[in-house]
Design an enzyme around this catalytic site. Structure first.
Site, PDB file in Angstrom:
ATOM      1  N   ASP A 110       0.830  -1.205   0.000  1.00  0.00           N
ATOM      2  CA  ASP A 110       0.000   0.000   0.000  1.00  0.00           C
ATOM      3  C   ASP A 110       0.866   1.258   0.000  1.00  0.00           C
ATOM      4  O   ASP A 110       2.079   1.206   0.200  1.00  0.00           O
ATOM      5  CB  ASP A 110      -0.901   0.018   1.238  1.00  0.00           C
ATOM      6  N   TYR A 160       7.119  -9.820   6.715  1.00  0.00           N
ATOM      7  CA  TYR A 160       7.054  -8.379   6.953  1.00  0.00           C
ATOM      8  C   TYR A 160       7.636  -8.044   8.318  1.00  0.00           C
ATOM      9  O   TYR A 160       7.623  -8.872   9.238  1.00  0.00           O
ATOM     10  CB  TYR A 160       5.607  -7.881   6.915  1.00  0.00           C
TER      11      TYR A 160
END
Length: 270
Positions: free
Chosen positions: A49, A110
């Site tokens: 994003d 992540y």
């Protein structure tokens, strides 16, 4: 060809192409297409994003055989001359047969960085570290994170996309602390839209004492996006790794990944 990519997501409107907006994909497609003198379309392992960073993003691109350089690795130096400083192509190689950056991936990794320092993030880390100047109970955060491990329907943590499943296999969610900096390590077979930042936001609520650890179980029982979860800011998140099987296992992995996943029996609690 396979491309290994890193970028500072601060000034990008995310990975995916968007008309009129600056995106990571758009920058690389434009510059690589100019170098190879052919229009290109990248497929990526994880569509980050706006504001999210990557140290180890992976993409692939199909190119006509006649334009593939004899040594694809030389493209790294050429691209470094044309790409903006906040995105780098770290490596280029001819991909093995059946390689697909998205569907061949076994898992994505992540990291999320938070600082509790009263002065906020250190100047050299301000673009990738979120300031939370509060007392955080890391043991409560670890207990909450542990409840999320496994195959679950993460509908409460995901922005719904029509026709997309929210069932995911969360394989790792751990917190470490070094001084004032807390780092989350989060790994799964795949992530749905806003999932990692929602996972962090939910656990932060527990760490701050605003929610009970058992609240996590309630979230896993929900069937739609929960308005009670505060999504953590984008800039603390970075894609740090993508795992792939051996070349001979790529075709089988692609087939498995394309199958629609269903929720585990009993809702997948705990």
């Amino acid at each position: 060809m396979r491309l290994d990519i890193a970028y500072d997501g601060t000034d990008f409107s995310g990975w995916a192409r968007q008309t009129g907006l600056r995106t990571v994909c758009g920058e690389i497609e434009e510059k690589l297409g100019a170098v190879l003198r052919t229009p290109l379309q990248l497929t990526v392992a994880g569509r980050t994003d706006a504001g999210v960073h990557a140290r180890a993003q992976v993409a692939h691109v199909d190119v006509p055989a006649g334009v593939v350089p004899e040594d694809p690795g030389r493209l790294v130096r050429r691209l470094a001359r044309f790409l903006p400083k906040d995105v780098r192509v770290l490596a280029v190689a001819v991909a093995p047969e059946h390689f697909d950056a998205r569907f061949s991936a076994l898992r994505r990794h992540y990291e999320y960085r938070i600082t509790t320092a009263p002065f906020g993030a250190e100047p050299l880390r301000v673009r990738d570290t979120v300031s939370v100047p509060k007392v955080l109970d890391i043991e409560r955060m670890r207990a909450a994170s542990a409840r999320l491990i496994g195959l679950h329907d993460f509908a409460a943590f995901c922005k719904r996309r029509e026709g997309a499943t929210t069932v995911r296999d969360l394989q790792r969610y751990e917190w470490s602390r070094e001084g004032d900096v807390l780092t989350a390590q989060v790994s799964a077979d795949a992530f749905c839209w806003s999932m990692v930042r929602s996972l962090v936001g939910a656990v932060l609520a527990v760490g701050e004492g605003r929610r009970r650890v058992e609240w996590i179980d309630e979230l896993l029982g929900e069937t739609k996006r929960s308005s009670s979860i505060l999504v953590a800011p984008a800039h603390g998140l970075a894609l740090v790794g993508v795992d792939y099987p051996s070349p001979e296992e790529l075709a089988a992995r692609n087939a498995v990944t394309r199958d629609v996943r269903t929720a585990p029996p009993g809702g997948g609690c705990c």
